[in-house]
Enzyme design. Sequence first.
Site, PDB file in Angstrom:
ATOM      1  N   ARG A  47     -21.639  -4.338 -13.269  1.00 12.36           N
ATOM      2  CA  ARG A  47     -20.280  -4.489 -13.380  1.00 12.36           C
ATOM      3  C   ARG A  47     -19.277  -3.405 -14.005  1.00 12.36           C
ATOM      4  O   ARG A  47     -18.141  -3.696 -14.178  1.00 12.36           O
ATOM      5  CB  ARG A  47     -20.354  -5.926 -13.977  1.00 12.36           C
ATOM      6  CG  ARG A  47     -19.072  -6.656 -14.324  1.00 12.36           C
ATOM      7  CD  ARG A  47     -18.875  -8.239 -14.512  1.00 12.36           C
ATOM      8  NE  ARG A  47     -20.288  -8.606 -15.702  1.00 12.36           N
ATOM      9  CZ  ARG A  47     -20.151  -8.601 -17.069  1.00 12.36           C
ATOM     10  NH1 ARG A  47     -19.184  -7.746 -17.399  1.00 12.36           N
ATOM     11  NH2 ARG A  47     -21.221  -8.643 -17.713  1.00 12.36           N
ATOM     12  N   TYR A 104       5.111 -10.117  -1.926  1.00 12.91           N
ATOM     13  CA  TYR A 104       3.710 -10.592  -1.596  1.00 12.91           C
ATOM     14  C   TYR A 104       3.382 -12.004  -2.159  1.00 12.91           C
ATOM     15  O   TYR A 104       3.469 -12.204  -3.358  1.00 12.91           O
ATOM     16  CB  TYR A 104       2.425  -9.788  -1.752  1.00 12.91           C
ATOM     17  CG  TYR A 104       1.173 -10.433  -1.590  1.00 12.91           C
ATOM     18  CD1 TYR A 104       1.095 -10.811  -0.371  1.00 12.91           C
ATOM     19  CD2 TYR A 104       0.276 -10.936  -2.572  1.00 12.91           C
ATOM     20  CE1 TYR A 104      -0.014 -11.603  -0.035  1.00 12.91           C
ATOM     21  CE2 TYR A 104      -0.838 -11.375  -2.093  1.00 12.91           C
ATOM     22  CZ  TYR A 104      -0.748 -11.941  -0.862  1.00 12.91           C
ATOM     23  OH  TYR A 104      -2.158 -12.406  -0.643  1.00 12.91           O
ATOM     24  N   ASP A 184       3.693  -2.210  -6.176  1.00 12.01           N
ATOM     25  CA  ASP A 184       2.517  -2.579  -5.180  1.00 12.01           C
ATOM     26  C   ASP A 184       2.991  -1.775  -4.040  1.00 12.01           C
ATOM     27  O   ASP A 184       3.813  -1.793  -3.567  1.00 12.01           O
ATOM     28  CB  ASP A 184       2.730  -4.046  -4.852  1.00 12.01           C
ATOM     29  CG  ASP A 184       1.656  -4.360  -3.848  1.00 12.01           C
ATOM     30  OD1 ASP A 184       1.288  -3.401  -3.177  1.00 12.01           O
ATOM     31  OD2 ASP A 184       1.346  -5.568  -3.911  1.00 12.01           O
ATOM     32  N   LYS A 209      -5.854  -3.425   3.344  1.00 16.25           N
ATOM     33  CA  LYS A 209      -4.667  -2.991   4.370  1.00 16.25           C
ATOM     34  C   LYS A 209      -5.003  -1.622   4.720  1.00 16.25           C
ATOM     35  O   LYS A 209      -5.930  -1.273   5.482  1.00 16.25           O
ATOM     36  CB  LYS A 209      -3.338  -3.271   3.701  1.00 16.25           C
ATOM     37  CG  LYS A 209      -3.189  -4.670   3.012  1.00 16.25           C
ATOM     38  CD  LYS A 209      -3.401  -5.716   4.165  1.00 16.25           C
ATOM     39  CE  LYS A 209      -2.972  -7.214   3.795  1.00 16.25           C
ATOM     40  NZ  LYS A 209      -3.626  -7.672   2.354  1.00 16.25           N
TER      41      LYS A 209
HETATM   42  C1  LIG Z   1       1.700  -5.959  -0.426  1.00 18.47           C
HETATM   43  C2  LIG Z   1       0.483  -6.843  -0.748  1.00 18.47           C
HETATM   44  N1  LIG Z   1      -0.167  -6.891  -1.869  1.00 18.47           N
HETATM   45  C3  LIG Z   1      -1.152  -7.546  -2.288  1.00 18.47           C
HETATM   46  C4  LIG Z   1      -1.867  -8.189  -1.400  1.00 18.47           C
HETATM   47  C5  LIG Z   1      -3.256  -8.990  -1.853  1.00 18.47           C
HETATM   48  O1  LIG Z   1      -4.238  -8.363  -1.630  1.00 18.47           O
HETATM   49  P1  LIG Z   1      -5.670  -8.983  -1.145  1.00 18.47           P
HETATM   50  O2  LIG Z   1      -5.675  -9.803   0.142  1.00 18.47           O
HETATM   51  O3  LIG Z   1      -6.715  -7.591  -0.872  1.00 18.47           O
HETATM   52  O4  LIG Z   1      -6.166  -9.838  -2.411  1.00 18.47           O
HETATM   53  C6  LIG Z   1      -1.554  -8.401  -0.067  1.00 18.47           C
HETATM   54  C7  LIG Z   1      -2.308  -9.248   0.770  1.00 18.47           C
HETATM   55  O5  LIG Z   1      -1.656  -9.541   1.962  1.00 18.47           O
HETATM   56  C8  LIG Z   1      -0.284  -7.766   0.519  1.00 18.47           C
HETATM   57  O6  LIG Z   1       0.215  -7.777   1.508  1.00 18.47           O
END
Ligand SMILES: Cc1ncc(COP(=O)(O)O)c(C=O)c1O
Length: 404
Positions: A47, A104, A184, A209
């Site tokens: 972990r 998001y 992000d 992604k």
């Molecule tokens: C811009 C963005 N940040 C964070 C996330 C969250 O990531 P995860 O789905 O890997 O938890 C997403 C998911 O769609 C996203 O589009």
Amino acid sequence: MHPETLVVSAARPARQVDAPVNEPVHFTSTFVGWEPDSAGQRRLYGRMSNPTWDGPEQLLAALEGVQDPAAQPALLFSSGMAAITAALHLAPNGGRVVVPQHAYQGGISLLDSLQQAGRLAVDRVDITDTAAVTAAVAGTGAGSPAGPASILWLESPTNPMLEVADLAALTQAAHAAGALVVVDNTFATPLVQRPLELGADVVVHSVTKYLAGHSDVVMGAAVTADAELHRRLHAHRTLHGAIAGPMEAFLALRGMRTLALRLERAQSNAAELARRLENARADGSLPLAAVTYPGLPDHPQHGLAAAQMHGGFGAVLTLVVAGANGAGDAEAASAAAADAVVQQVRHWLPGTSLGGVESLIERRRRFEGEPATVPSGLLRLSVGIEHVDDLWDDLAAGLRAAAR
Ligand SMILES: Cc1ncc(COP(=O)(O)O)c(C=O)c1O
């Protein structure tokens, strides 16, 4: 070293006879050690660390511009949401987070729940209005509680409205107010935009992604060059336990090897489709009310995007489908036409997410949590690496059929 070379050559085992070219996957929950302070022991327990994490963690930190990625590697998490959770944990109890109105949705929902629980206060802002965001972070904006924010949360381009934030100016303003800046960087990837070099404190990614890139992994990451923030994020991951599996870490590194190539093709496809769609909107040959892509000259922040993003404008674009002429409820008609496009297309896959090799299409307002400021007929397109003419033919046919 250029990022195109780095993604291919970094994080390989030592160059020696019979060494494997790729780091093997380490399936282990524990590591041999006699004493808590066994001489030289770094691993201890699965972990806390896993050798399979090291490659993607060092590569991602290097791509984001961290000077010593071996000392401050990125931190892989079990998902992008786990990385977001860890980064929000950097705010003290009772702290305030300033966040884009459009971002998001999972992150917004998490912030809503933290606000409801009394853990954090949240201010939502128009991220393109630098003066208003600066005032909100300082706590001097209209309706904003007094006192500086703990975190300015940025996303650029935003999901799904593709607004572009002035990362350098906003970071400077947030630091003047004493706030941390978290960006992000999922949509742009570090090949296009490096927020840490513009002063941001932490970058988070949904590795799911573009980084992993094949829609076969769910994973997240946080990156910082600050030793104390790194220690706190690492401690959060170890204590909350949202770690990446070794197989996922292997797949993420394997995906990152082709990031530059995939992104080059996906971005050029997106730019070409945006141009054709915008022409078709302007001459009325397809039923389009709007086409949005930061690379289009008429995007409201195109100049800023051109200065801030390098080598492309990302591979996500949106369009708003025009509903039937004279329909009583224009929003409902636009939503119905957009749904019809998603039904009609044969090549574009209907589905959420983005950043994979395959092109995806979805109507965002089908999700209940999506803000009402997102048009009902808005389709978000994650452009993949197929031949652009196949993507165009399919999409144009879908739009024509939906207009009938
Ligand atoms: C811009 C963005 N940040 C964070 C996330 C969250 O990531 P995860 O789905 O890997 O938890 C997403 C998911 O769609 C996203 O589009």
